[in-house]
Design an enzyme around this catalytic site. Sequence first.
Site, PDB file in Angstrom:
ATOM      1  N   GLY A 183       0.808  -1.212   0.000  1.00  0.00           N
ATOM      2  CA  GLY A 183       0.000   0.000   0.000  1.00  0.00           C
ATOM      3  C   GLY A 183       0.842   1.263   0.000  1.00  0.00           C
ATOM      4  N   CYS A 184       2.151   1.111  -0.037  1.00  0.00           N
ATOM      5  CA  CYS A 184       3.061   2.262  -0.064  1.00  0.00           C
ATOM      6  C   CYS A 184       3.635   2.404  -1.471  1.00  0.00           C
ATOM      7  CB  CYS A 184       4.195   2.067   0.938  1.00  0.00           C
ATOM      8  SG  CYS A 184       3.639   1.924   2.644  1.00  0.00           S
ATOM      9  N   ALA A 185       3.803   3.623  -1.913  1.00  0.00           N
ATOM     10  CA  ALA A 185       4.366   3.876  -3.239  1.00  0.00           C
ATOM     11  C   ALA A 185       5.834   3.471  -3.290  1.00  0.00           C
ATOM     12  CB  ALA A 185       4.207   5.338  -3.613  1.00  0.00           C
TER      13      ALA A 185
END
Length: 135
Positions: free
Chosen positions: A49-51
């Site tokens: 869920g993190c870029a």
Amino acid sequence: MASAAFEEIAEDFEFLDDWEDRYRHVIELGKAMEPLPEALKVPATKVSGCASQVWLHPVIEKGTFHFDGDSDALIVRGLIALLRALYNGLPVTEVAGVDARAELGRLGLHDHLSAQRSNGLRAMIERIRSVAAAQ
């Protein structure tokens, strides 16, 4: 209630008028952290869920919550440092009671993080909370 370490950071932010100075301060906090050992950068510690690439390694000892973390992005390392100041050293039973969004809001972060960074921050907070809740 925020920890003494987080309160110190919040006080520092009060003296930084310009957001670019605050941004630099967050990056410096991240640079000051010890890097997470490569052996701990595994799928089990990776936060989805993190870029950018993010790893959180929580440890609960004698009922006290601690975690280390790392990222390949400087600003995200700084966000991890902020979360460490907020959560490390708390009794594991108190982790869920921390309103991270409100505490980080005191620093003015919500207005200056991209949607992707905000989503990543939310994913890190959710991981911290879920690990603590599983104890």
